[in-house]
Design a protein around this motif. Structure first.
Motif, short mmCIF file in Angstrom:
data_model
loop_
_atom_site.label_atom_id
_atom_site.label_comp_id
_atom_site.label_asym_id
_atom_site.label_seq_id
_atom_site.Cartn_x
_atom_site.Cartn_y
_atom_site.Cartn_z
N UNK A 60 8.21 9.43 -17.25
CA UNK A 60 7.86 8.33 -16.34
C UNK A 60 7.83 8.77 -14.89
N UNK A 61 8.68 9.73 -14.55
CA UNK A 61 8.71 10.23 -13.18
C UNK A 61 7.56 11.17 -12.90
N UNK A 62 7.11 11.91 -13.91
CA UNK A 62 5.99 12.83 -13.72
C UNK A 62 4.74 12.07 -13.29
N UNK A 63 4.52 10.90 -13.89
CA UNK A 63 3.30 10.15 -13.60
C UNK A 63 3.46 9.21 -12.41
N UNK A 64 4.68 9.01 -11.92
CA UNK A 64 4.87 8.11 -10.78
C UNK A 64 4.07 8.52 -9.54
N UNK A 87 0.34 -4.24 -10.53
CA UNK A 87 1.44 -3.42 -11.05
C UNK A 87 2.44 -4.26 -11.84
N UNK A 88 2.60 -5.52 -11.45
CA UNK A 88 3.50 -6.42 -12.19
C UNK A 88 3.05 -6.56 -13.65
N UNK A 89 1.76 -6.75 -13.85
CA UNK A 89 1.24 -6.91 -15.21
C UNK A 89 1.39 -5.62 -16.00
N UNK A 90 1.08 -4.48 -15.38
CA UNK A 90 1.18 -3.19 -16.08
C UNK A 90 2.60 -2.93 -16.54
N UNK A 122 4.63 2.74 -17.78
CA UNK A 122 5.73 2.29 -16.91
C UNK A 122 5.76 3.10 -15.63
N UNK A 123 5.62 4.41 -15.77
CA UNK A 123 5.67 5.27 -14.60
C UNK A 123 4.55 5.00 -13.62
N UNK A 124 3.35 4.73 -14.13
CA UNK A 124 2.22 4.43 -13.24
C UNK A 124 2.50 3.15 -12.44
N UNK A 125 3.01 2.12 -13.12
CA UNK A 125 3.31 0.88 -12.41
C UNK A 125 4.45 1.04 -11.42
N UNK A 126 5.51 1.74 -11.83
CA UNK A 126 6.67 1.94 -10.95
C UNK A 126 6.30 2.78 -9.73
N UNK A 127 5.32 3.67 -9.90
CA UNK A 127 4.93 4.54 -8.79
C UNK A 127 4.38 3.79 -7.59
N UNK A 128 3.92 2.58 -7.80
CA UNK A 128 3.35 1.81 -6.70
C UNK A 128 4.19 0.59 -6.33
N UNK A 129 5.10 0.19 -7.21
CA UNK A 129 5.84 -1.05 -7.03
C UNK A 129 6.69 -1.06 -5.76
#
Length: 436
Positions: A60-64, A87-90, A122-129
């Motif tokens: 998850x951190x790699x893709x953040x 990002x909320x929906x993702x 999850x990582x993609x969404x967390x990366x922008x949240x």
């Protein structure tokens, strides 16, 4: 200066949104420490299964950083608010689907593959949240109070940690067989319902006045990530290094320490998880305090103090945890939270927002911070591997945390004080930063 109704809605939106999204992100780490090694990696021995589970946690951190660049680009092009809704929906959908996944005994190797794919989402969404929520808060906040109001973005993150850990504490009250077969799914499935709550709150939040002004004056750039790196190279590198220590600390405490306390010290799951909850509650209480203090003394002093404390306290921390006495374990986590973690993360939202000009702020913030997270996100995996080399002893893990503290110390030492910076400036590189 009292908060306007609009600012209160922005604070609530950031608080609720980050809490619910990071609830999603944190429950994966707790599940990785408690059950994923047995449910999705059953062909491995217990130690190898734990390492494999922590490896998927680290994915998850790699893709953040990619999420930071992708959604940061949107945030600087179409707006902070609109991007946060995406990002909320993702995050909500990917987390809820984890609760529906078949396990290894049912579908074999496809189970860990699907688990990893959802962790990527999850990582993609967390990366922008976090970057989006903090940017929105900082750009709405009045001068002289920016650190205080922006700190609520990080308060939401810690509420997510407490909620996620509490959710697993509750489902573990079930009979062991029920928890292993279906009870662990409940915290993930709850995420489907939480999507509605987060969207309701965020749809009522106004767009940032700084972004609206950029739209009016046509200051929006075509490729924000290029401008963020080219126009702010020094600050981009500072942003990468600044997030390494706190990332290593929080995930070592909330995941590795839980696994260590249970497997090596023989503590109950309940005792270990209560330690994480007490850690999170301590940080929650202190966030606005440190945020307010940063508006008075500056961002840089608090950041430097925090990483120095981590380096000094990490060995006493593991000595206290190693006693196996619940109260002492909890006290160790609370002390690390109060002085080694809380100052850094309370200042973090405004610190990153002030590193970059308005037109690339979301991208620069999210991309640099999440690249630092990617470098430190495998901390539970590294911790498990290092502990295994010493037969379960945590001293190499402590040395690793000291190393992360030194890296972040270098970043904070190289930073300049920015508490008096005009956050509406399109490109602060062209103006001198206020030095303390």
């Amino acid at each position: 200066m009292s908060a306007t109704p609009e600012l209160k809605r922005v604070v609530l939106g950031a608080l609720v949104g980050t809490a619910l999204e990071w609830y999603d992100f944190f429950i994966y780490g707790t599940a990785a420490a408690l059950v994923f090694n047995q449910l999705f990696f059953t062909q491995a021995d217990p130690a190898a299964g734990t390492i494999a589970a922590f490896a998927t946690f680290g994915v998850g951190f790699v893709v953040r950083p990619f999420g930071g660049v992708l959604f940061g680009h949107l945030g600087d092009k179409i707006g902070r608010r609109s991007t946060l809704i995406i990002t909320t929906v993702i995050m909500g959908v990917s987390t809820g689907l984890i609760g529906l996944l078949p396990t290894y005994p049912s579908i074999g190797v496809a189970a860990p593959v699907l688990l990893t794919l959802l962790r990527v989402c999850q990582g993609l969404g967390a990366g922008a949240e976090f970057g989006g929520a903090a940017t929105l808060l900082a750009e709405h906040a009045p001068p002289g109070r920016r650190g205080y109001y922006a700190s609520y973005a990080q308060t939401g993150v810690q509420i997510g940690l407490v909620l996620g850990t509490s959710a697993f504490l509750l489902v573990q009250l079930m009979p062991e067989e029920d928890f292993r077969s279906w009870g662990w799914r409940l915290p993930f499935l709850v995420s489907f319902a939480l999507i509605g709550v987060a969207l309701y709150v965020r749809l009522r939040v106004a767009e940032s006045p700084v972004f609206r002004e950029m739209e009016r004056s046509r200051e929006i750039v075509k490729l924000p990530i290029k401008d963020a790196i080219v126009r702010h190279p020094r600050n981009f590198l500072i942003g990468v290094g600044a997030h390494i220590c706190d990332t290593a600390v929080v995930y070592t405490l909330s995941t590795f320490s839980v696994a260590y306390a249970i497997a090596e010290l023989g503590l109950s799951n309940r005792t270990a998880l209560l330690g994480v909850i007490f850690f999170g509650l301590t940080v929650i209480v202190l966030q606005p305090v440190y945020g307010h203090l940063s508006d008075r003394v500056g961002r840089r002093p608090l950041n430097l103090f925090s990483v120095v404390f981590v380096a000094v306290f990490v060995y006493p921390y593991f000595l206290m945890v190693g006693t196996g006495v619940p109260v002492v374990v909890w006290l160790a986590m609370m002390i690390m939270g109060a002085f080694g973690f809380a100052p850094q993360v309370a200042v973090q939202p405004v610190f990153y927002a002030e590193l970059f000009g308005a037109r690339v702020r979301y991208t620069g913030f999210a991309a640099s911070r999440e690249l630092g997270a990617a470098l430190a996100g495998f901390s539970p995996l590294i911790g498990a591997a290092l502990a295994a080399r010493l037969g379960g002893a945590p001293w190499l893990v402590a040395a690793f945390l000291v190393a992360t503290a030194l890296i972040s110390f270098g970043a904070f030492w190289a930073s300049r004080e920015t508490k008096d910076l005009d956050i509406g400036v399109v490109d602060p590189v062209r103006r001198p930063l206020v030095e303390e």
